[in-house]
Structures are given as C-alpha cells and as structure tokens.
Design an enzyme around this catalytic site. Structure first.
Site, PDB file in Angstrom:
ATOM      1  N   LYS A 505       1.165  -1.381  -0.238  1.00 17.17           N
ATOM      2  CA  LYS A 505      -0.438  -0.171  -0.254  1.00 17.17           C
ATOM      3  C   LYS A 505       0.746   0.756  -0.475  1.00 17.17           C
ATOM      4  CE  LYS A 505      -3.633  -2.508   2.147  1.00 17.17           C
ATOM      5  NZ  LYS A 505      -4.958  -1.898   3.165  1.00 17.17           N
ATOM      6  N   LYS A 563     -18.445  -8.606 -12.244  1.00 18.10           N
ATOM      7  CA  LYS A 563     -20.131  -9.552 -12.403  1.00 18.10           C
ATOM      8  C   LYS A 563     -20.171  -8.919 -13.359  1.00 18.10           C
ATOM      9  CE  LYS A 563     -22.298  -8.979  -8.885  1.00 18.10           C
ATOM     10  NZ  LYS A 563     -21.396  -8.794  -8.012  1.00 18.10           N
ATOM     11  N   GLU A 590     -16.040 -17.579  -9.540  1.00 16.69           N
ATOM     12  CA  GLU A 590     -16.634 -18.259  -8.704  1.00 16.69           C
ATOM     13  C   GLU A 590     -17.121 -17.317  -8.092  1.00 16.69           C
ATOM     14  OE1 GLU A 590     -19.204 -21.025  -7.712  1.00 16.69           O
ATOM     15  OE2 GLU A 590     -17.486 -22.276  -8.221  1.00 16.69           O
ATOM     16  N   VAL A 593     -21.236 -15.329  -8.307  1.00 18.26           N
ATOM     17  CA  VAL A 593     -22.916 -15.531  -7.313  1.00 18.26           C
ATOM     18  C   VAL A 593     -22.756 -16.734  -6.301  1.00 18.26           C
ATOM     19  CG1 VAL A 593     -24.836 -16.331  -7.788  1.00 18.26           C
ATOM     20  CG2 VAL A 593     -23.540 -15.979  -9.797  1.00 18.26           C
ATOM     21  N   GLU A 652     -24.764  -1.103  -0.151  1.00 15.86           N
ATOM     22  CA  GLU A 652     -23.921  -0.285  -0.639  1.00 15.86           C
ATOM     23  C   GLU A 652     -24.071   1.264  -0.215  1.00 15.86           C
ATOM     24  OE1 GLU A 652     -21.503  -0.101  -2.773  1.00 15.86           O
ATOM     25  OE2 GLU A 652     -21.738  -2.404  -3.294  1.00 15.86           O
ATOM     26  N   ASP A 663     -28.501  -6.075  -8.825  1.00 18.66           N
ATOM     27  CA  ASP A 663     -27.418  -7.134  -8.789  1.00 18.66           C
ATOM     28  C   ASP A 663     -27.061  -8.531  -8.441  1.00 18.66           C
ATOM     29  OD1 ASP A 663     -24.368  -7.842  -7.530  1.00 18.66           O
ATOM     30  OD2 ASP A 663     -25.543  -8.428  -6.096  1.00 18.66           O
ATOM     31  N   LYS A 667     -26.831 -11.579 -11.483  1.00 17.85           N
ATOM     32  CA  LYS A 667     -26.437 -12.955 -10.741  1.00 17.85           C
ATOM     33  C   LYS A 667     -27.080 -14.467 -11.546  1.00 17.85           C
ATOM     34  CE  LYS A 667     -24.441 -10.854  -6.174  1.00 17.85           C
ATOM     35  NZ  LYS A 667     -24.830 -11.244  -5.012  1.00 17.85           N
ATOM     36  N   GLY A 786     -19.609 -10.399   2.272  1.00 18.40           N
ATOM     37  CA  GLY A 786     -18.371  -9.190   3.235  1.00 18.40           C
ATOM     38  C   GLY A 786     -17.132  -9.759   1.587  1.00 18.40           C
TER      39      GLY A 786
END
Length: 805
Positions: A505, A563, A590, A593, A652, A663, A667, A786
């Site tokens: 960073k 996505k 993977e 979704v 969000e 979203d 998916k 998460g």
C-alpha cells in the site's frame, strides 16, 4: 597429479584473481601435486577480437588497445609484456592497411590473451613464494592446420607433455596456457570453442591425472542456467555419458571434446566455484546412469536454415548432398527436421555460418533452382535451441502443453536417435520464458504463478494481503510460488517482477507510475519473461472488461469478482469464450454469484456431465438476505432494519443499488449462461424494491426519507400467510433445454421452515433442481457477502488455476 583449470572470470582483476591465487596457494600448502591451465583473463579475448574487427574496418582502436594493455598490467606493472604488446600492435596496423585478416592471423592475436595470462599468474605465484613457472602450450600440443578449430595430433602431443614434465622439477607448479597450440610448422593455432577446457582435458589425459578440476563462476552444473532460471538445482554427480549428452547440446560449462579425453582414461572431472571454495561442486565420473531428465541446455547463437521445394518430394540423395556440401566448408549441422511430405528440410547451424551455409546450398542446388524443384533457401534468425536432456518424446506432452499455455510455440521439435533428448527451436524472444516454463514442469521445483491484481479496494486489498500471508505455506504445501507482480489502482500502478511486499500500500502510494495504461502491465510481463500469468479483476468496472480479450491474447488466464463481463451482450460473452478456447486460457469467476460458495463450479460440473438442470432459485444477495431475515424475524420498522444494514456495511452507501435488484439480476443471468442459455440482461424480470417516488434524487434525499418505506413493507409483511417469511430471490425456470429460460427477481413469501426460509444473517442459499434429483434440490448455503469471504473465493480460483497441469 591433479590438473586445475581456471576460466576467464576466475582470473579477472579483483576478487576473481585473489581467489584463484588463494586456491592455488592452499593446494600447494597441502602438498597437492598440480598443474594449472589458464584462460585469458576477464574479457581479454573479447577485447582482442573487438580491436581486430575495428582495425579491419578502419575504426579507431587505439583507446581500446590502451585499455587492454592497462588491464593486463593490473595489479602488477613489474611484468614485462612488451613483446606481446609490440606483436599485437604490428598485427593490428597490418590488418588496418589490408582491411582484412585470415584465420591464421586471428589465432595469433587471440593467443596473446592466454600467453599474457599464464605469464601473469606464474609471476604472481612466484611473488607469493610458490615455486611456479610459465609454460607455453604451443611447445607441447601439436595440431593440424585448421586455424580457429585445430585438432591435436595425439601421439606427438602426448610425448611432448610427458617428456616436458619428466625433464622439469616435479614440485614446480606449471602454469600452462589453455586454448592455444601450434601446427607442425610452429605456427600458432587455437582449439576452438571451450579451447582452454579442452587443453586441460588433453593434458590430464596425457599425464593420467587423478582428477581434473575446472574452476568457474558457478557452484557446478545445474538443471538449467542459473542466470535464466533462478530456482534451478545443482546436480551433485553425473556419469560421463550424461555429461557428454549435456555437452553435445550446449551446456555452457561443458563441451563434448572436453569430456572424451577424460572418458578414455577414466579421469574424474569436478566443476568448482572459484568464488565459493567450500562448495563441493559437481563430480563427473564413471558410474551407471541414473535415468530421468537431467537438465535443460541452451544454444543461443544459432540460425535455422530452411530448404523448400516441390522437387524434394520422393527425391533421393537430397540429404546427402546438403550435408556433403556443408561438410566441405566445415559447417556443422544439428537439429535436423524433415516434413513427411519431404517438401522442406530445416536444420540448425551456428549463427556465424548461417549466410555461408545459404550460399553453399544455393551453389550446390543451382540446377534445382532453375528447374523450380527448389523454390527457396532462407535463414530464420533470432532463434535458440532448448535441449531437454533425458526427456523422451512419449512423455513430452506435459512441458509442451505448458509452453502452449504460455504462448510459446516451438518452431521445430526434434527427438534424438537414442530417444533420450528432445530439442526445441524457439524464438529468441521466447527463450527465457520457455526455459522457465519447461523447468518448472519437469523438475520438482516451485511453479511460479505471476499475478496482476486490478482493483485495490475492499476485496482487492484483502485478496493481496491474503496471498502474501499464505505465500510461504502454499509454497511449502503445494510447491506453488504465488508472485503478485502488479497492483493497479484507479490512477497508479505498482510493478515488481520479484513480487510486491507486505508494504504494498505504501509502495503503491509512492510509485511514479501514474495515469498508466493497461498495456503497461502486459508489456512488463513480456519484458521480464514472466510465465503462468493470471489477471485478477476486483473492480466493478464495465470499461475494464473491454481489456479481457487483450489479456487473453497476451497469455493471461482470468480470475474475476467483477460480474460485468458475464452479463454484457451475449455476443461479447461468446466472443470472450471463443478467444479463451483459441488461446487455451481459463476464466474463473466463482465469486460472481454467492461470494465464496462453490456454486458456479457445481452447476458447470452438473451441466457438462449431461445432468438436466430444471430450475435454480435462491437468495442471491447477502445484503438483502440480512435485511429481510431481520425484518421478518423482528418486530421493527423496515427503515430501522435498513439503517442497521447500512451501518454494518452490508449494503452499498446508497442502498438503492441493492434494493433495485440489478445485482441479483446479473447473478441470475450468469447462472443462466452457465447452462448455455442465450438470455440477455433485459430478459430478466426484476421487481424493484424501491417505490417509484423514491427512485430519483440524490443518495442523501433517499436516506433522509427511509421512513417512507415503512408503510409499504408493513403491508407486505402483514399480507403473508402464518409461519411465512419474506425473501428476495432470483428464479431461473422454464424449459432450460431451449435457447432461453425464464428469469425473475422478486420478493416472495416462503414457509419459515423451508430451506429458503431457514437462512440466518447475511447467508446466501441456492436450490438446484435436476431431473435426477427430482423434487429434492441440491442446496448450497453459506456466507453470501463480505470482503474477506469474496477475496477468499477469488483466492480459491487462483489456486485452482495454479494447480492445473
């Protein structure tokens, strides 16, 4: 007696020279009987050849000649080299007048490097109290008149060496010039490539030495050139046959003509490091062959000569004429390839003989050119040969597949007559990558996986930290070295071919690479010959997905938590897959979704195995799962639960991005396309959870009016049947054997004791209905949101790619 030979780097001014003298002193102090054979010091031979060429072409050479003389006098100016310098000066001036020189003149010039070196070393040893003397090998080794590559006359040379050693003090360390000899007229000749090693080998043979020790700048012979392959392994012991095979195919330290005299007398050869006196090196001697692949050898200074013509089909004697014509001109041929149609013959020669070989063959086949039986003879330059010593062709598929995966296509493949060595001709620009790829496949060393991470936000940053924390464990457990060579933010790019550190960073913040182009990542990987490339996209950018095909075309596999690429128009979707198939690359996603849940892989496996999937439905959004789980279970207003979800980071910053359903729609479309359905995003029927009057306006306006949602959702909650709960689901149904399925995203009420109704917290859940399983679906459930979970899922995709053969 031992014969000890020192190469040019071992004799270079500074540490090399100091180490060499110390080694000889130590051996003398230990009462070892030895004779020393030396090369020219440092890069003296290259300097002499450079000056000779300048003289020939009327290019000023005085400054370089003065540099050469100054180097020879370091660190001791008391030695008289005036005769050698005067001779060189006279020759250079003569060549300058004639604008040309012969092989005979070149031998005389290059010989001065070894003569000066041997005089210098003998003088240095004497000044340290060692009883040493200078020996001019031209008085010992007698050869034919083939200047530049002379062949010794064995009997007379052996007699000379034996007589000389008998007549002179046996306790004296004789410092003998390598590389040079003389013909029967006393004219200076040289022994060709690796000539100093050959000199040492011949002297060892003539004297029945107990061992030949060859001191160089590496610890021994390696499975590959350590300068090319950083994780190459030292080979402790080789048989003569194995060493001879390696020498025949270009191993730098060895040469076939060096090995043969040792085999005749069963004299061991030990390769040692001047700069690491404690290392035992590599021992070459008598012994049974161990079998298996030994090493990769490389020949760089070569060209491919191609002879093409329709008249070659079925015509006898063509090969014989080629090799006879080239043999008359002393042009050696290797790596021969002939097509089954016999319309073309290709073979490798030394680069310096390429043009000459073309002219020789054009003259030899002049009649065939006129009759059009041969259409052309041409040279392919900038090629290299990789020889896999001990590799049989029947097991070559694994390294070959790895080469193709890394966009290295061999120009020519050849299997030796014994079947124990496979030779590849590759573009010189592909050499480093090819050697590293092959070495990683056939030796038990770590496999390098070079990763470029785009997007350093929550998921991207977490992923980088996860990889760096697990790097050592994965290397130990799986023999895979994960190397993050690029980290790309929105405006800055961090590049490090050795891999970014845990301070990435800070390094990214201070990097000077700003306003970069994505091609900078591709160019960097190409420049540094990085193999096994993976591009990881952790952005949510539509624009960045336009770069996917470029990365695939340049040798990258793809891993993505983004996505977008899988939900753009079906034309882009198919084109990307066609490119992946054509370039034999993989694309894993993977986490598109269900975050880290093994959903896409399961669906793909079922579908590819012929299982008829009839329906897929589930709670796709961890954010909305949390929202409706809490709202259904607790007696609280919808707005209050939503505020809590926002505060916990489940949604969000503007929760409308979750509540609008887009979203989940993406998916659902991704899963549909895994079943080869051709649906587009606009085919998905989406129930927008935001009342129409709250859809417009700023995020702040919406957040200040959350209580307006309460009457709507209180009414929905009250309208449910007893024992039911609300779930926002995606549902793929219809006849899934057709081109398109029915895709819906909607808020539904389900029994609380059903699989969908029982989930807690921010879990996602998916029900996969199939023909074989009937009414009992396959259920996949777990954390659906998460950064850590998603990053771990991306990490899993990287490991899956790294594990692939």
């Amino acid at each position: 007696m031992k014969i000890v030979k020192f190469g040019g780097k071992s004799l270079a001014n500074g540490k090399g020279l100091e180490s060499t003298l110390a080694i000889i002193e130590t051996k003398v102090a230990a009462k070892e009987k030895l004779a020393v054979v030396v090369s020219a010091r440092g890069k003296s031979t290259d300097h002499l050849e450079s000056i000779l060429e300048k003289a020939k072409n009327n290019i000023p050479f005085k400054n370089e000649f003065e540099e050469f003389k100054a180097y020879q006098n370091e660190p001791d100016t008391s030695i008289d080299f005036s005769s050698e310098f005067i001779l060189l000066d006279e020759i250079f001036r003569g060549v300058g007048l004639l604008n040309d020189y012969s092989a005979k003149i070149k031998d005389q010039v290059l010989a001065q490097g070894e003569l000066i070196s041997a005089k210098f070393i003998a003088h240095q040893l004497a000044s340290k109290g060692v009883n040493a003397s200078f020996v001019d090998a031209r008085k010992l080794i007698i050869t034919d008149d083939e200047f530049g590559n002379a062949q010794p006359f064995t009997e007379v040379s052996q007699d000379n060496v034996i007589d000389y050693f008998k007549q002179h003090n046996s306790d004296e360390v004789k410092v003998i010039t390598g590389f040079i000899a003389a013909n029967e007229q006393g004219e200076t000749t040289t022994l060709g490539r690796n000539g100093s090693n050959y000199s040492a080998s011949l002297i060892a043979n003539y004297l029945n030495a107990s061992e030949l020790q060859n001191y160089t700048h590496v610890n021994g012979i390696y499975t590959a050139n350590p300068d090319m392959v950083s994780n190459s392994k030292k080979i402790k012991k080789l048989s003569y046959q194995e060493a001879n095979e390696m020498a025949n195919f270009g191993t730098n330290i060895l040469h076939a003509k060096t090995i043969i005299p040792l085999i005749e007398k069963n004299i061991p050869l030990r390769i040692l490091n001047t700069f690491n006196a404690d290392n035992e090196g590599t021992l070459i001697g008598e012994g049974s062959e161990r079998g298996g692949i030994k090493s990769l050898s490389v020949q760089e200074h070569v060209v491919l000569v191609n002879l093409v013509g329709r008249g070659l089909l079925g015509k006898t004697g063509v090969d014989g004429r080629i090799f006879t014509a080239l043999g008359r001109e002393n042009i050696s041929v290797s790596i021969i390839s002939q097509g089954s149609s016999e319309r073309g013959i290709g073979f490798i020669v030394e680069a310096e003989n390429g043009s000459k070989a073309k002219i020789v063959l054009e003259n030899e086949f002049s009649n065939e050119f006129r009759s059009k039986d041969i259409s052309k003879i041409y040279i392919t330059e900038n090629v290299s040969v990789i020889s896999i010593i001990g590799q049989s062709l029947h097991s070559f598929y694994q390294p070959y597949s790895a080469l193709i995966k890394n966009r290295v296509t061999p120009i020519l493949i050849n299997n030796t007559v014994t079947g124990d060595t496979v030779c590849l001709v590759v573009k010189k620009s592909d050499l480093n990558k090819a050697v590293n790829v092959i070495h990683g496949e056939i030796f038990g060393v770590s496999k390098n996986i070079n990763i470029a991470v785009v997007g350093k936000g929550l998921v991207g940053g977490t992923l980088i930290d996860q990889i760096l924390e697990s790097k050592a464990t994965i290397l130990k457990r799986k023999n895979i070295n994960l190397n993050i060579f690029a980290v790309a933010g929105s405006s800055k790019l961090l590049l490090n071919k050795e891999g970014v550190s845990k301070n990435w960073k800070d390094d990214l913040a201070t990097t000077t690479l700003q306003d970069y182009e994505i091609n900078d990542v591709i160019s960097y990987a190409e420049k540094h010959h990085l193999e096994n490339l993976i591009l990881v996209d952790n952005t949510a950018s539509t624009a960045f997905t336009n770069n996917y095909i470029s990365f695939v075309e340049n040798g990258f596999d793809l891993v993505s938590s983004n996505k977008v690429a899988n939900t753009l128009g079906y034309g882009f979707y198919k084109n990307l897959r066609e490119k992946l198939q054509y370039y034999k690359k993989s694309y894993l996603y993977e986490t598109n979704v269900g975050a880290g849940l093994p959903l896409i892989g399961t669906i793909k496996l079922l579908h590819d195995s012929g299982e008829n999937i009839t329906r897929i439905r589930g709670v796709f959004s961890g954010s909305l799962s949390y929202l409706f789980n809490a709202f259904s279970a607790e007696d609280r207003p919808f707005s209050e639960v939503l505020k809590e979800a926002i505060a916990c980071g489940y949604t969000e910053p503007d929760p409308r991005e979750d509540l609008c359903g887009n979203d989940v729609a993406r998916k659902l479309l991704i899963l549909a396309r895994e079943l080869d359905l051709q649906n587009e995003l606009e085919d998905v029927v989406v129930e927008n959870l935001i009342p129409e009057n709250l859809r417009a306006g700023s995020s702040q306006d919406f957040l200040s009016n959350l209580k307006a949602l309460d009457p709507v959702y209180n009414q929905i909650k009250k309208a449910q049947k007893e024992g039911h709960v609300l779930r926002y689901i995606g549902d793929l149904s219809g006849d899934l054997q057709q081109d398109k399925g029915d895709l819906k995203v909607e808020l539904v009420s389900v029994p609380a004791n059903s699989p969908l109704g029982q989930i807690k917290g921010a879990d996602a859940i998916f029900e996969i209905f199939t023909e074989s399983y009937g009414d009992k679906p396959i259920v996949i459930q777990g954390a659906g949101a998460g950064a850590a979970v998603t990053a771990r899922g991306v990490f899993g995709d990287i490991i899956r790619l790294a594990d692939k053969d």
